[in-house]
Design a protein around this motif. Structure first.
Motif, PDB file in Angstrom:
ATOM      1  N   ALA A 177       0.851  -1.188   0.000  1.00 41.22           N
ATOM      2  CA  ALA A 177       0.000   0.000   0.000  1.00 41.22           C
ATOM      3  C   ALA A 177       0.886   1.237   0.000  1.00 41.22           C
ATOM      4  N   ALA A 178       0.788   2.025  -1.072  1.00 44.05           N
ATOM      5  CA  ALA A 178       1.668   3.191  -1.239  1.00 44.05           C
ATOM      6  C   ALA A 178       0.821   4.437  -1.449  1.00 44.05           C
ATOM      7  N   GLY A 205       1.230 -11.756  -1.380  1.00 43.68           N
ATOM      8  CA  GLY A 205       1.222 -11.114  -0.076  1.00 43.68           C
ATOM      9  C   GLY A 205       0.773  -9.668  -0.158  1.00 43.68           C
ATOM     10  N   TRP A 206       0.436  -9.121   1.009  1.00 42.47           N
ATOM     11  CA  TRP A 206      -0.037  -7.741   1.138  1.00 42.47           C
ATOM     12  C   TRP A 206       0.754  -7.085   2.254  1.00 42.47           C
ATOM     13  N   LEU A 207       1.408  -5.982   1.920  1.00 38.22           N
ATOM     14  CA  LEU A 207       2.290  -5.278   2.848  1.00 38.22           C
ATOM     15  C   LEU A 207       1.694  -3.921   3.193  1.00 38.22           C
ATOM     16  N   VAL A 208       1.548  -3.666   4.484  1.00 34.84           N
ATOM     17  CA  VAL A 208       0.960  -2.411   4.969  1.00 34.84           C
ATOM     18  C   VAL A 208       1.906  -1.786   5.987  1.00 34.84           C
ATOM     19  N   ALA A 246       3.941  -1.504  -5.925  1.00 33.06           N
ATOM     20  CA  ALA A 246       3.183  -0.492  -5.187  1.00 33.06           C
ATOM     21  C   ALA A 246       1.805  -0.341  -5.813  1.00 33.06           C
ATOM     22  N   VAL A 247       0.786  -0.270  -4.954  1.00 29.99           N
ATOM     23  CA  VAL A 247      -0.587  -0.100  -5.435  1.00 29.99           C
ATOM     24  C   VAL A 247      -1.285   0.943  -4.571  1.00 29.99           C
ATOM     25  N   ALA A 298      -6.425  -0.258   5.988  1.00 27.26           N
ATOM     26  CA  ALA A 298      -5.735  -0.635   4.758  1.00 27.26           C
ATOM     27  C   ALA A 298      -5.417  -2.125   4.741  1.00 27.26           C
ATOM     28  N   ALA A 299      -5.029  -2.676   5.882  1.00 27.07           N
ATOM     29  CA  ALA A 299      -4.704  -4.101   5.935  1.00 27.07           C
ATOM     30  C   ALA A 299      -5.900  -4.947   5.536  1.00 27.07           C
TER      31      ALA A 299
END
Length: 241
Positions: A164-165, A185-188, A210-211, A223-224
């Protein structure tokens, strides 16, 4: 009245009698007011789910008698959450909701703007286990000890990792997630967002993309959960019929 579900990380077979944990005994007897002879379901990812009854229950001890298997084991999605160490209540909530959304693993990370430097892994694992018992999944996500973000990225196995950017003009998460399949994976980041140089370092990895999550700035815990929901809807097991 719903039948309680209990996770046991032990071999499950029809006819076996297995001890529950002290926390499970307390929950059954004190919270749910159940007793010997009452029905429960015992499960794990390896063996599936079994109908069972409470064979014995005293304070913080219980025994569970397993009946027939009622649900076979099945593959579950390899969806991973990498989340900055948040304040206790926020991180507890994220772990609970990520478990409900089907994640396979939860990796807390420390970042340059983290306001928390210690994470109680045992407490988070207990929260994950309780959430798994409530939401009818068979597996319980692995909660890893907190580690520096750079170390986690250096050890990553190459599966796609979306980050998340905010304020980066990145592509919408929908456009990227629609082209993906698990594992991913999802990075917050933390409450204050990633340090710009830290985000640059992360996106230099070929597997990191980045999304954007829309025009509004979201709290880290929001966001997570939002990102995990999008990934499950477009790339995960929400697409199963």
């Amino acid at each position: 009245m719903s039948t309680p579900r209990l996770f046991l990380d032990a071999p499950l077979t029809e006819g076996a009698e297995l001890p529950g944990t002290p926390a499970q005994a307390h929950h059954l007897g004190t919270v749910l007011r159940r007793g010997a002879g009452d029905a429960v379901v015992v499960f794990n990812a390896r063996d599936g789910a079994y109908a069972a009854t409470i064979a014995a229950l005293r304070k913080e001890r219980c025994a569970l008698a397993l009946g027939p298997r009622i649900r076979a084991p099945a593959l579950e999605p390899d969806l991973r959450l990498v989340v900055a160490a948040l304040k206790r209540d926020a991180l507890d909530w994220v772990v609970e909701k990520a478990t409900e959304l089907g994640v396979a693993s939860i990796q807390p990370v420390t970042t340059r703007r983290s306001v928390v430097d210690r994470v109680n892994t045992d407490r988070l694992a207990a929260i994950a286990r309780g959430a798994a018992e409530q939401c009818e999944r068979l597996s319980v996500p692995v909660v890893h000890p907190a580690a520096p973000l750079r170390a986690v990225l250096d050890a990553w196995d190459g599966a796609p990792l979306l980050v998340a950017a905010e304020r980066r003009g990145a592509a919408p998460i929908r456009d990227i997630a629609a082209t993906m399949r698990l594992p991913c994976g999802w990075l917050v980041g933390p409450e204050g967002g990633f340090d710009p140089a830290e985000l640059d370092d992360a996106t230099r990895h070929a597997f990191v993309t980045a999304v954007a999550l829309g025009p509004r700035i979201l709290r880290a815990e929001t966001a997570a959960v939002a990102g995990l929901a999008v990934l499950q809807a477009l790339a995960g097991d929400w697409t199963a019929t």
